[in-house]
Design a protein around this motif. Structure first.
Motif, PDB file in Angstrom:
ATOM      1  N   SER A 102       0.854  -1.182  -0.068  1.00 21.29           N
ATOM      2  CA  SER A 102       0.015  -0.070  -0.148  1.00 21.29           C
ATOM      3  C   SER A 102       0.874   1.355   0.140  1.00 21.29           C
ATOM      4  O   SER A 102       0.389   2.307  -0.584  1.00 21.29           O
ATOM      5  CB  SER A 102      -0.935   0.046   1.253  1.00 21.29           C
ATOM      6  OG  SER A 102      -1.886  -0.968   1.218  1.00 21.29           O
ATOM      7  N   TYR A 103       1.846   1.254   0.368  1.00 18.68           N
ATOM      8  CA  TYR A 103       2.734   2.615   0.777  1.00 18.68           C
ATOM      9  C   TYR A 103       4.372   2.182   0.276  1.00 18.68           C
ATOM     10  O   TYR A 103       4.864   3.555   0.237  1.00 18.68           O
ATOM     11  CB  TYR A 103       2.755   2.737   2.290  1.00 18.68           C
ATOM     12  CG  TYR A 103       1.492   2.953   2.822  1.00 18.68           C
ATOM     13  CD1 TYR A 103       0.614   3.946   2.566  1.00 18.68           C
ATOM     14  CD2 TYR A 103       1.137   1.972   3.913  1.00 18.68           C
ATOM     15  CE1 TYR A 103      -0.518   4.091   3.061  1.00 18.68           C
ATOM     16  CE2 TYR A 103      -0.291   1.995   4.375  1.00 18.68           C
ATOM     17  CZ  TYR A 103      -1.018   3.019   3.887  1.00 18.68           C
ATOM     18  OH  TYR A 103      -2.198   3.054   4.550  1.00 18.68           O
ATOM     19  N   VAL A 104       4.861   1.223  -0.151  1.00 18.14           N
ATOM     20  CA  VAL A 104       6.306   1.345  -0.652  1.00 18.14           C
ATOM     21  C   VAL A 104       6.411   1.201  -2.017  1.00 18.14           C
ATOM     22  O   VAL A 104       5.994   0.271  -2.588  1.00 18.14           O
ATOM     23  CB  VAL A 104       6.987  -0.040   0.134  1.00 18.14           C
ATOM     24  CG1 VAL A 104       8.236   0.176  -0.393  1.00 18.14           C
ATOM     25  CG2 VAL A 104       6.913  -0.021   1.578  1.00 18.14           C
ATOM     26  N   THR A 105       6.875   2.249  -2.666  1.00 15.91           N
ATOM     27  CA  THR A 105       6.953   2.459  -4.060  1.00 15.91           C
ATOM     28  C   THR A 105       8.186   2.821  -4.576  1.00 15.91           C
ATOM     29  O   THR A 105       8.347   3.045  -5.558  1.00 15.91           O
ATOM     30  CB  THR A 105       6.053   3.269  -4.421  1.00 15.91           C
ATOM     31  OG1 THR A 105       6.168   4.783  -3.922  1.00 15.91           O
ATOM     32  CG2 THR A 105       4.554   3.114  -4.179  1.00 15.91           C
TER      33      THR A 105
ATOM     34  N   LYS B 206       6.215 -11.541  -8.426  1.00 12.31           N
ATOM     35  CA  LYS B 206       6.988 -10.562  -9.584  1.00 12.31           C
ATOM     36  C   LYS B 206       5.821  -9.431  -9.777  1.00 12.31           C
ATOM     37  O   LYS B 206       6.144  -8.353 -10.143  1.00 12.31           O
ATOM     38  CB  LYS B 206       7.402 -11.280 -10.685  1.00 12.31           C
ATOM     39  CG  LYS B 206       8.727 -12.115 -10.135  1.00 12.31           C
ATOM     40  CD  LYS B 206       9.128 -12.911 -11.200  1.00 12.31           C
ATOM     41  CE  LYS B 206      10.417 -13.842 -11.035  1.00 12.31           C
ATOM     42  NZ  LYS B 206      10.826 -14.738 -12.004  1.00 12.31           N
ATOM     43  N   LEU B 207       4.643 -10.035 -10.195  1.00 12.88           N
ATOM     44  CA  LEU B 207       3.565  -9.041 -10.810  1.00 12.88           C
ATOM     45  C   LEU B 207       3.133  -7.955  -9.917  1.00 12.88           C
ATOM     46  O   LEU B 207       3.199  -6.826 -10.263  1.00 12.88           O
ATOM     47  CB  LEU B 207       2.610  -9.738 -11.234  1.00 12.88           C
ATOM     48  CG  LEU B 207       1.002  -9.117 -11.637  1.00 12.88           C
ATOM     49  CD1 LEU B 207       1.679  -8.795 -13.141  1.00 12.88           C
ATOM     50  CD2 LEU B 207       0.166  -9.859 -12.318  1.00 12.88           C
ATOM     51  N   GLY B 208       3.152  -8.135  -8.490  1.00 14.62           N
ATOM     52  CA  GLY B 208       2.896  -7.238  -7.749  1.00 14.62           C
ATOM     53  C   GLY B 208       4.015  -6.291  -7.521  1.00 14.62           C
ATOM     54  O   GLY B 208       3.711  -5.169  -7.188  1.00 14.62           O
ATOM     55  N   MET B 209       5.236  -6.770  -7.525  1.00 14.21           N
ATOM     56  CA  MET B 209       6.459  -5.627  -7.387  1.00 14.21           C
ATOM     57  C   MET B 209       6.295  -4.844  -8.529  1.00 14.21           C
ATOM     58  O   MET B 209       6.861  -3.829  -8.454  1.00 14.21           O
ATOM     59  CB  MET B 209       7.688  -6.509  -7.248  1.00 14.21           C
ATOM     60  CG  MET B 209       7.723  -7.506  -5.941  1.00 14.21           C
ATOM     61  SD  MET B 209       7.599  -6.452  -4.357  1.00 14.21           S
ATOM     62  CE  MET B 209       9.200  -5.854  -4.182  1.00 14.21           C
ATOM     63  N   LYS B 210       5.958  -5.280  -9.725  1.00 12.05           N
ATOM     64  CA  LYS B 210       5.924  -4.490 -11.150  1.00 12.05           C
ATOM     65  C   LYS B 210       4.938  -3.553 -10.811  1.00 12.05           C
ATOM     66  O   LYS B 210       4.988  -2.450 -11.246  1.00 12.05           O
ATOM     67  CB  LYS B 210       5.913  -5.289 -12.397  1.00 12.05           C
ATOM     68  CG  LYS B 210       7.129  -6.272 -12.706  1.00 12.05           C
ATOM     69  CD  LYS B 210       6.789  -6.974 -13.905  1.00 12.05           C
ATOM     70  CE  LYS B 210       8.081  -8.104 -14.102  1.00 12.05           C
ATOM     71  NZ  LYS B 210       7.876  -8.876 -15.473  1.00 12.05           N
ATOM     72  N   LYS B 211       3.757  -3.874 -10.393  1.00 13.48           N
ATOM     73  CA  LYS B 211       2.596  -2.784 -10.236  1.00 13.48           C
ATOM     74  C   LYS B 211       3.272  -1.806  -9.188  1.00 13.48           C
ATOM     75  O   LYS B 211       2.758  -0.658  -9.466  1.00 13.48           O
ATOM     76  CB  LYS B 211       1.564  -3.569  -9.660  1.00 13.48           C
ATOM     77  CG  LYS B 211       0.805  -4.472 -10.774  1.00 13.48           C
ATOM     78  CD  LYS B 211      -0.460  -5.116  -9.885  1.00 13.48           C
ATOM     79  CE  LYS B 211      -1.280  -5.901 -11.249  1.00 13.48           C
ATOM     80  NZ  LYS B 211      -2.374  -6.502 -10.315  1.00 13.48           N
ATOM     81  N   LEU B 212       4.052  -2.115  -8.128  1.00 14.34           N
ATOM     82  CA  LEU B 212       4.343  -1.100  -7.306  1.00 14.34           C
ATOM     83  C   LEU B 212       5.601  -0.396  -7.928  1.00 14.34           C
ATOM     84  O   LEU B 212       5.670   0.842  -7.704  1.00 14.34           O
ATOM     85  CB  LEU B 212       4.883  -1.661  -6.094  1.00 14.34           C
ATOM     86  CG  LEU B 212       4.265  -2.649  -5.054  1.00 14.34           C
ATOM     87  CD1 LEU B 212       4.829  -3.207  -3.980  1.00 14.34           C
ATOM     88  CD2 LEU B 212       2.825  -1.387  -4.626  1.00 14.34           C
TER      89      LEU B 212
END
Length: 691
Positions: free
Chosen positions: A604-607, A657-663
């Protein structure tokens, strides 16, 4: 009826005056002949003498008109019409920008013999029924006839003091005439004999007037002072009065009062006098004048330094409009980079700039000052956020004003005799209404390291005035309280206070960059104070910096390796990234050692890309195949909450991996908004983790 019969009701004197007036427009010479004849026949008639005067005045014959006026003042002193003319001349003498008629009347007055001038003004003053007019004429006597300054000046002092008894405020025309117009002239008179008690009283009145003047908004001044509200350089005028009264009392300390720029020099002379054995503690008959000399000179320096400090903290003090480029500021306990060997880890990556010069005495804190660039001005960039430059001259001016005021405050509070008189004088100035004095007294406690006392005062202020405080005061008070609690190692109290500030930020208007001076490199025995701009970016910067230090203390120093504390810390490190990259490395070492890390708020907060890449690496075989519960998994994989490279579930790897790419795609979002949202929504949880 013949013309002569029409005039038959006139007396002989009136008939001659009528004939003169009749010829005045068409034949001035004939008119003058009529008047010369009238003067010869009736030398004791006022009407004829006044008409001669009017004729000469109309012809702009200054010398002849003055001669006629002098005769009338001598021969017809009780005629009301004559004194109406005298009043017109007195008005002309008091005009700062006279018209041609007023200028002629002034020339006319100057043509009179000195003794006639003096008696004329004195008589006009005595006859005046209006108190202010009478005082103005008496002042005119002191300015026009220096030889009578002592006599008339002392009379005028008594008159002005008596007149202002009915005025509710020191800001009244009588007090202004006394301290601005009369005293500077009267006190320079050679051989002036005035009792010391009277001089002390006059000095108190001058201080009261000028302090009330400089602390009153200009809009209010115009209403009180009847439009005559502008005083050029009021502080220099006050210094001049102090110097002149001190000169009459034989005070050595007033030698530097010819300029306000000598403030620190005067303070040094005061300190030298005290160290040299000035008698300040005995009864009034023993060293009493030493007490008065130190009291009034130190009080004047204190008030000047206090207002200097206040104006630097609040550039819009007493202004009717608010400046967007000069935000208010507040003094807080700030942070230090401990001086370490190159091989030792540091809390942050130190900025490449010279370290502030330090006093040998570690009890004297380092003071730095924010100077955020106004909108449109260039600023350095750290982690995508604008950073203001060093304080420079402005920083030195503010810290000097603060330290000078504190030194004076200590002198006035250190001796019983001085303290009693100081308190009395402050009360007479109405200091109970000075919010800026309350700010200063807390700043004194912070500067002197009396942090427990400062915390009590700040909490009392918030408790007693919470509902009536302006947003600026509420934010400033909570920032101070948070900084003091942190310095006292009360991490929970510090977090609670700083989160109160964050809750105000969504509606808080304030532009400008960050400050590069919130943390300085210094030995751990030193203290660092920072004057923070009350802008949204810098308030948030202070909040995140304090919480980063508090969470690091809990995680790294105290070894309290709670995943939520670690996750909160990682989230906050983004605000000025990569400033705290060393701290991030410390956190990564802890996570590697644990082998597992769970923080549901991560996505939610780390980008920040650098941080995301590190966690992607930790999830690989090369990075240690750590168990990381930081990305929401897909609906079909809910039975396994932990994503780990130790497993063979390719779907989970794909989800990660997909979640990290979205971030990564969210990395362009403004970090300020992310941090404010985080602290607003998760502040209560963060506070609990620090309890």
């Amino acid at each position: 009826m013949t013309p002569d019969k029409e005039l038959s009701h006139l007396t002989d004197e009136e008939y001659l005056i009528h004939r003169a007036k009749e010829r005045h427009a068409t034949d001035p010479c004939a008119a003058k002949c009529w008047m010369i004849t009238a003067q010869a026949l009736f030398p004791k008639n006022f009407g004829i003498q006044f008409e001669v005067y009017q004729t000469e005045k109309s012809a702009k014959n200054v010398k002849e008109a003055a001669k006629c006026l002098g005769i009338m003042l001598r021969e017809f002193a009780h005629e009301p019409v004559l004194w109406q003319e005298v009043e017109s001349i007195m008005v002309a003498l008091r005009q700062s920008t006279p018209d041609s008629h007023m200028t002629f009347l002034t020339y006319l007055f100057n043509m009179l013999p000195k003794d006639v001038q003096h008696s004329m003004v004195a008589a006009a003053a005595e006859r005046s029924q209006d108190t202010m007019t009478r005082c103005r004429l008496m002042l005119l006597l002191t300015t026009t006839f220096p030889e009578s300054t002592t006599h008339h000046g002392l009379q005028l002092v008594e008159s002005l003091i008596a007149a202002e008894k009915h005025c509710p405020s020191p800001l009244n025309p009588f007090r202004r005439m006394l301290v601005c117009d009369l005293l500077p002239r009267l006190l320079q008179t050679q051989g002036l004999e005035v009792r010391p008690k009277t001089l002390h009283n006059l000095l108190s009145r001058a201080i009261e007037f000028y302090i009330t003047y400089v602390t009153t908004p200009s809009r209010v001044l115009q209403g009180i002072m009847n439009g005559d509200s502008k005083i050029e350089d009021p502080w220099q005028q006050l210094f001049t009065v102090v110097q002149l009264i001190g000169w009459n009392l034989g005070w050595d300390l007033v030698k530097g009062f010819q300029s306000t720029s000598n403030r620190e020099v005067i303070l040094q002379r005061i300190q030298n006098l005290i160290e040299g054995g000035a008698r300040l503690g005995g009864p009034k008959g023993e060293g009493g004048e030493d007490v008065r000399e130190v009291l009034y000179t130190t009080l004047t320096i204190f008030l000047h330094a206090l207002m200097d400090y206040t104006k630097r903290l609040y550039p819009d003090f007493n202004q009717e409009t608010t400046s967007t480029s000069s935000p208010p500021m507040t003094l807080v306990e700030a942070f230090i980079y401990p001086e370490t060997e190159p091989s030792e880890p540091s809390l942050v990556v130190p900025s490449k700039r010279p370290r502030p010069s330090l006093d040998d005495d570690p009890t004297i804190p380092i003071i730095t000052v924010s100077r955020p660039a106004p909108p449109g001005a260039p600023a350095a960039v750290v982690g995508g956020l604008g950073v203001g430059g060093q304080g420079g001259i402005a920083a030195g001016g503010l810290s000097q004003a603060l330290t000078t005021a504190i030194k004076c405050w200590d002198i006035l509070k250190s001796y019983e005799q001085l303290r009693a008189e100081f308190v009395r004088l402050l009360e007479s100035l109405g200091s109970e209404l000075w919010w800026w004095l309350r700010v200063f007294t807390v700043d004194v406690l912070i500067y002197q390291g009396r942090l427990a006392e400062a915390a009590r005062d700040l909490r009392h202020t918030l408790t007693q005035h919470h509902t009536s405080m302006q947003p600026t005061a509420f934010i400033s008070t909570n920032l101070k309280l948070a900084s003091v609690f942190y310095a006292l190692s009360n991490l929970s109290g510090a977090a609670e206070a700083v989160l109160e500030v964050v809750r105000q930020l969504p509606g808080w208007v304030g532009m400008g960059g960050l400050t590069s001076e919130l943390t300085v490199t210094a030995p751990p025995t030193h203290r660092h104070l920072h004057v923070l701009a009350l802008t949204r970016p810098q308030c948030l910067q202070f909040a995140t910096t304090l919480l980063i230090h508090a969470l690091r203390q809990r995680v790294v120093v105290d070894r309290h390796t709670d995943d939520f504390c670690i996750g909160h810390l990682i989230t906050l490190l983004q605000y000025e990234w990569p400033k705290y990259s060393n701290t991030f490395e410390e956190v990564l070492q802890i996570i590697r050692k644990q082998g597992v890390f769970s923080y549901p708020l991560f996505s939610s907060y780390v980008t920040t890309p650098d941080i995301l890449e590190e966690f992607m690496y930790l999830a690989t075989k090369e990075g240690g195949s750590l168990q990381l519960d930081i990305i929401p998994i897909s609906q079909g994989n809910k039975q396994q909450r932990t994503i780990s490279t130790r497993g063979v579930d390719r779907d989970l790897k794909h989800d990660f991996k997909l979640g990290m790419k979205k971030l990564m795609l969210r990395s362009s979002e403004p970090i300020e908004g992310t941090i404010v949202t985080f602290l607003t929504r998760e502040g209560s949880l963060l506070h609990q983790n620090l309890m």
